[in-house]
Design a protein around this motif. Structure first.
Motif, PDB file in Angstrom:
ATOM      1  N   PRO A  46       0.818  -1.218   0.000  1.00 40.05           N
ATOM      2  CA  PRO A  46       0.000   0.000   0.000  1.00 40.05           C
ATOM      3  C   PRO A  46       0.851   1.267   0.000  1.00 40.05           C
ATOM      4  CG  PRO A  46       0.106  -0.906   2.207  1.00 40.05           C
ATOM      5  CD  PRO A  46       0.809  -1.899   1.315  1.00 40.05           C
ATOM      6  N   PHE A  47       0.248   2.345  -0.431  1.00 40.77           N
ATOM      7  CA  PHE A  47       0.855   3.662  -0.349  1.00 40.77           C
ATOM      8  C   PHE A  47       0.551   4.230   1.032  1.00 40.77           C
ATOM      9  CE2 PHE A  47       0.091   8.336  -1.050  1.00 40.77           C
ATOM     10  CZ  PHE A  47       1.429   8.691  -1.105  1.00 40.77           C
ATOM     11  N   VAL A  48       1.604   4.464   1.836  1.00 44.51           N
ATOM     12  CA  VAL A  48       1.436   4.932   3.218  1.00 44.51           C
ATOM     13  C   VAL A  48       2.233   6.230   3.369  1.00 44.51           C
ATOM     14  CG1 VAL A  48       1.585   4.343   5.653  1.00 44.51           C
ATOM     15  CG2 VAL A  48       1.293   2.519   3.947  1.00 44.51           C
ATOM     16  N   PRO A  49       1.585   7.366   3.215  1.00 42.90           N
ATOM     17  CA  PRO A  49       2.293   8.653   3.180  1.00 42.90           C
ATOM     18  C   PRO A  49       3.142   8.966   4.398  1.00 42.90           C
ATOM     19  CG  PRO A  49       0.033   8.914   2.425  1.00 42.90           C
ATOM     20  CD  PRO A  49       0.139   7.536   2.976  1.00 42.90           C
ATOM     21  N   ILE A  50       2.764   8.465   5.582  1.00 44.65           N
ATOM     22  CA  ILE A  50       3.512   8.796   6.789  1.00 44.65           C
ATOM     23  C   ILE A  50       4.958   8.306   6.717  1.00 44.65           C
ATOM     24  CG2 ILE A  50       2.943   6.708   8.097  1.00 44.65           C
ATOM     25  CD1 ILE A  50       2.641   8.509  10.576  1.00 44.65           C
ATOM     26  N   GLN A 106      -1.661   7.964  -8.519  1.00 45.13           N
ATOM     27  CA  GLN A 106      -2.246   9.051  -9.300  1.00 45.13           C
ATOM     28  C   GLN A 106      -2.950  10.072  -8.420  1.00 45.13           C
ATOM     29  OE1 GLN A 106      -1.719   9.400 -12.650  1.00 45.13           O
ATOM     30  NE2 GLN A 106      -0.361   7.642 -12.334  1.00 45.13           N
ATOM     31  N   THR A 107      -3.525   9.623  -7.328  1.00 41.62           N
ATOM     32  CA  THR A 107      -4.240  10.529  -6.432  1.00 41.62           C
ATOM     33  C   THR A 107      -3.713  10.388  -5.019  1.00 41.62           C
ATOM     34  OG1 THR A 107      -5.968   8.871  -6.032  1.00 41.62           O
ATOM     35  CG2 THR A 107      -6.341  10.460  -7.822  1.00 41.62           C
ATOM     36  N   MET A 108      -3.590  11.497  -4.330  1.00 45.27           N
ATOM     37  CA  MET A 108      -3.145  11.508  -2.939  1.00 45.27           C
ATOM     38  C   MET A 108      -4.045  12.464  -2.167  1.00 45.27           C
ATOM     39  SD  MET A 108       1.032  11.513  -3.198  1.00 45.27           S
ATOM     40  CE  MET A 108       1.089  13.071  -4.093  1.00 45.27           C
ATOM     41  N   GLU A 114       1.024  13.739   2.760  1.00 44.68           N
ATOM     42  CA  GLU A 114       0.805  13.679   1.316  1.00 44.68           C
ATOM     43  C   GLU A 114       1.496  14.849   0.611  1.00 44.68           C
ATOM     44  OE1 GLU A 114      -2.571  11.388   3.150  1.00 44.68           O
ATOM     45  OE2 GLU A 114      -1.502  13.262   3.570  1.00 44.68           O
ATOM     46  N   ARG A 115       1.469  16.009   1.255  1.00 40.73           N
ATOM     47  CA  ARG A 115       2.129  17.172   0.650  1.00 40.73           C
ATOM     48  C   ARG A 115       3.645  16.995   0.620  1.00 40.73           C
ATOM     49  NH1 ARG A 115      -1.830  20.128   3.605  1.00 40.73           N
ATOM     50  NH2 ARG A 115      -0.296  20.784   5.184  1.00 40.73           N
ATOM     51  N   TYR A 121       8.144  14.056  -4.964  1.00 38.89           N
ATOM     52  CA  TYR A 121       7.852  13.711  -6.353  1.00 38.89           C
ATOM     53  C   TYR A 121       8.198  14.853  -7.300  1.00 38.89           C
ATOM     54  CZ  TYR A 121       5.151   9.552  -4.931  1.00 38.89           C
ATOM     55  OH  TYR A 121       4.764   8.328  -4.438  1.00 38.89           O
ATOM     56  N   SER A 122       7.962  16.077  -6.871  1.00 40.25           N
ATOM     57  CA  SER A 122       8.187  17.229  -7.748  1.00 40.25           C
ATOM     58  C   SER A 122       9.666  17.536  -7.946  1.00 40.25           C
ATOM     59  CB  SER A 122       7.482  18.467  -7.184  1.00 40.25           C
ATOM     60  OG  SER A 122       8.067  18.872  -5.955  1.00 40.25           O
TER      61      SER A 122
END
Length: 217
Positions: A46-50, A106-108, A114-115, A121-122
Motif C-alpha cells: 500500500p501507499f502509506v504517506p507517513i 495518481q491521487t493523494m 501527502e504534501r 515527487y516534484s
C-alpha cells in the motif's frame, strides 16, 4: 587542541559524495527504453504517506553515521566511505545502461504527509530506481556500524532501526520496488566484501615491506 582538530580532518572526504551526486541529476530523466521492475507483490504494497518521514530522515542519517564512524574507528569509516563512493558510481552506470521507472499513485490526499510526498515527487523524477541509492547507503550504514568494534550495542541498534525504516519507506512511498531494494543490498554485500579484501591485502603488503626492511638492517 591542534591534535583533536586534526582528528576531524578525514571528515572532509565526505564532501566527495555531493560531487559524485552531480551524476544523479544528469541521469534522472527518461532514456529509451525505460524498464519497469514492478511485480505482483509490489502491487499489493500500500501507499502509506507517513513513511515519508523516515524517507526524508535519510539525508541527515547518512552523514551522522559517517561522522560517528570517523570519530570511533577511522579504518571502518574509510571502508564505509569508499564502498559508498564506488556503490554510487556503480548505480549511476546502471542507471545509464538500464534505466528503470516506478509507477506513482495518481491521487493523494491533502494532508501534511501527502504534501511532503508530493514535494519529493516534484523534485525527484521517477527514474534512477534500480538499484535504490536510499537502500544502498542505508544498508551500508548497518554494515559500517556492525563492523566497528567501537560502536556500542545501543548505537548499532539505533542505526539498524533507522536504516530499515528508511529501506521500508522507499516501498511505502512508492519511490522503489522490491527488486530495487534487493539489488541495492546485493551490491553493498559485494562491494563491502571486495573493499575489505583489498584493504586487508594492502595492509598485509605494507607489513611485509616493514618486515623486509627490518631484516635488511
Amino acid at each position: 587542541m591542534s591534535r583533536s582538530w586534526k582528528a576531524y580532518l578525514p571528515l572532509l572526504w565526505i564532501l566527495i559524495i555531493p560531487v559524485i551526486n552531480i551524476f544523479y541529476a544528469i541521469l534522472n530523466q527518461a532514456h529509451i527504453p525505460v524498464y519497469s521492475l514492478m511485480t505482483d507483490l509490489d502491487a499489493h504494497i500500500p501507499f502509506v504517506p507517513i513513511f515519508i518521514i523516515p524517507y526524508l530522515i535519510w539525508y541527515p542519517f547518512i552523514f551522522i553515521v559517517l561522522i560517528l564512524l570517523c570519530v570511533r574507528e577511522q579504518k571502518v569509516y574509510y571502508r564505509t566511505l569508499v564502498t559508498q563512493c564506488i556503490g554510487l558510481l556503480a548505480c549511476y552506470l546502471i542507471f545509464f545502461l538500464f534505466q528503470t521507472t516506478v509507477d506513482r499513485p495518481q491521487t493523494m490526499g491533502s494532508g501534511i504527509f501527502e504534501r511532503l510526498v508530493g514535494l519529493v515527487y516534484s523534485t525527484d523524477n521517477p527514474y534512477n530506481c534500480f538499484p535504490s541509492i536510499h537502500v544502498l547507503t542505508s544498508y551500508l550504514m548497518i554494515k559500517g556500524a556492525v563492523g566497528s568494534d567501537f560502536v556500542s550495542k545501543r548505537e548499532r541498534t539505533a542505526v539498524k532501526v533507522c536504516a530499515w525504516s528508511i529501506i521500508v519507506s522507499t516501498l511505502f512511498v512508492k519511490q522503489h520496488v522490491l527488486l530495487d531494494v534487493a539489488g541495492a543490498i546485493a551490491l553493498v554485500e559485494i562491494l563491502w566484501y571486495g573493499v575489505g579484501r583489498l584493504s586487508r591485502g594492502q595492509q598485509s603488503k605494507f607489513k611485509g615491506e616493514i618486515v623486509r626492511q627490518e631484516n635488511v638492517y
